[in-house]
Write a protein that holds these residues in place. Sequence first.
Motif, short mmCIF file in Angstrom:
data_model
loop_
_atom_site.label_atom_id
_atom_site.label_comp_id
_atom_site.label_asym_id
_atom_site.label_seq_id
_atom_site.Cartn_x
_atom_site.Cartn_y
_atom_site.Cartn_z
N ARG A 1 2.78 6.36 2.01
CA ARG A 1 4.25 6.60 1.78
C ARG A 1 4.53 7.13 0.52
N GLN A 2 4.10 6.76 -0.45
CA GLN A 2 4.55 7.36 -1.92
C GLN A 2 3.64 8.71 -2.06
N ARG B 1 0.83 -1.02 0.14
CA ARG B 1 -0.09 0.01 0.11
C ARG B 1 0.85 1.23 -0.07
N LEU B 2 0.74 2.18 -1.11
CA LEU B 2 1.52 3.15 -1.28
C LEU B 2 1.07 4.37 -1.09
#
Lengths: 404, 387
Positions: free
Chosen positions: A360-361, A356-357
């Motif tokens: 974070r991203q 799951r980004l």
Amino acid sequence: MSFGHSQRVGLQMLNRALSRFSHVVGYCCIGGAILDVVGYQGAAPGAVIWPIFFPLLLTFAVLAMLDRWRTTAWSIAFLAVGGVSAYLLAVTLLSQVDGLQANALPISLVKVALLLVSGSGFRPRTSIFWTFAGYVVGEVASWLAAIQENAPKPLDEVALETLLGLLLVLTTIALTRGARSRVSPELARAALDEELSALRYRIELRAASLMHDTVLDHLDALAADPSSTLQPELKRRIENDLEILIGEEWLSDPSPEVDAQVKPDWRRSAMLGAIKEARDLSLQVEVTGDLAAVGRLSRERDVALGLAVKQCLVNVLRHAQVERAEVVIIGSADDVSVMVIDSGRGFSEDLVGADRLGIRQSVRHRIEAVGGDVQLWSTPGRGTSIMIRVPAPFVLDGVAVTSE
Amino acid sequence: MSNSGKSYQQVDPVGGYSARPVTILGCAGVVIYAIVETVIGWAGVSMPAVAFIALAATVLAAVGVVYWSSPLRAPFPRFGFATIVLLAVAAMSLDAMASWNGAVLPPGEWGPVVFGLTMVEISPYRPPRALAFATTFGGVIAGVIAVTHPATQLSDSPTIVTFIATVIPLISLGFGSAAYASALRRSSGWLQPESDLAAHAAIEELRENTMRSVQLDRAGILNRTVVPFFTEVLRRDSLSRADAAEARVISASIRALMIADVDRSWLDDLIDQIARAREDGSLPGSEVVQDSERLAAGMSKEQRIVTRVLLVALLGQPGFDPDGFAILLARKGASCRVKITAKLDKDESIQRSGLAPYFAVLRIVFGDLQVAFQSPTLTLRFSYDHR
């Protein structure tokens, strides 16, 4: 700190510094000779020593000119005026003061100034020639004076030691330039590589975040859609994003220098655009706080903040199981903070899968890339608060004003 | 700290390092000069033991300069500077005391010249203000010695002439050193914007290429799977179970790629880049970087540049053995500790001399750098505040 001056530039710096050293020593030596003359005149009021002040003062003045304009013409002028001064000083002291020899300190001081200053500001090899010239002129001047006054002419140790010391230093400098020439280009290269690496990182981050916000979003929506027809809103967004992704401008990296000058109108900021999009997706978003502070952000930071807030609101829609979120904007002297709050089901960041980004991203890395930071508080069953802080200094007439 | 309080060594570590051979030579020269002058003037020495102590103080000051100017001890510490100044003052005073009952005038002593030359040796390593202050201090002591020395009272020369003759070598060399240090530091500052402009121009030139390269990478991924899939779904305007399944497969494959990318740091990229650039299959890849908390991202730009240049040099060292190479980053409180180990199959002195300029630069940026060489393993340790 400086990284990687070339060998040529390094040598220029060294020449400039050596020249400065020589000139200051020269000022001290000639100044010392003048004070010595004062001392001798004071000790023997009947003697006629005072006229020597004028050539010494003239030498001092020519040194000041040479200090200002480091040219061959001024070097020749200094050599000529200094040589004549050394001769006149030697003649005056040898004739007026009993017991003095041609290597007396005031005479040596002028000779030291001659050999130090003449070679200053040139390349080491040329400098060695000028240094020798200065030494010879000084020695010839004092030698002629000694002959004229029939005085003994012992070896002038001070001038000789200065000559040898200076030659040793110049030779060592010429022989040890290798270390700089090896490391400097490597440092310059590393500095350039670091800039390029940071540039590539920014662009890749933008690409990854955009890919997450568009492609993965749509793929997940398609995978989860139980209906057999494409939802019109989803269709519109896929069409829109496909057009962007096929195009060539989606990764354009605006120059941060130019970008910093372009302040968006907060009413058209990317953040308010993100809020509007979330409202279109039927999320109720309540906005409070210092909205105008968003207008202080650079374009790059405004876009990053807008996309990060959009991802936060998408997460509320998709995972929080509530229909309402609150966005609070706080402007301080140095930054703008935006808090996205929901009272949904919450989560534990540690338990979020590695695949799951979103946070974070699309939020954390994106905001860190523009110099900001992200804090997250969430408790399962009690909602989530995400604080996004982005630097945004006040600017007065183009000068950033910080709270420091 | 603003540049005005910094030494040339701090502003331009490479320049500071390249000044060291002159420093070492200067120290040797000063000691030889003091010994020769003592021997020549031995007839005027009334207290030989004091003369020897004066020489010992000079030797200690010279050793101190060599010791503290080492790239591994940069930047030159204030304590070291104070110690050297005190030793030089002691040498000057003891030298004068050794001939106190003799007929040698203070200008005939070597102390003030040695003090001035010591300032010259230290000039690349200490701020101009500190040099000027020490010179003033030394000048006052030399002046007091000149005026109070019994030989001055007995001499035919006017006292002011003796005073000037004693003090001038010291203050001319000392203030000359301060001017030298100041000019070096200023030149470094003036030239920096030019270097920045050149780098900026180069980056602007490469910006387009970088964007194109990233664009091609991403377009390759998208064009293979995503674009055809979306185009087909939009064309049909309907969804099937097979579409949902394909969406999941494509999503999973893209996620896998992104996850692999997202946890890579600049340090991983750097190590891989070096191996690629050298086209040497034996060089290690990013697997040697142990940074589970992504701490490398917390280094400042300056820290990254010097780490980058060190690693490029280290991997290019003759005798570098890829098997013993590792980079470990670990958090300790608010700081991050870095440990780099490398096996170098060459003589320690060769390795040290080859890498010394890099250590000099690294030491300025990471003040706690520790270098240990236990043949054949070189270990570097340093830390930085995590931002």
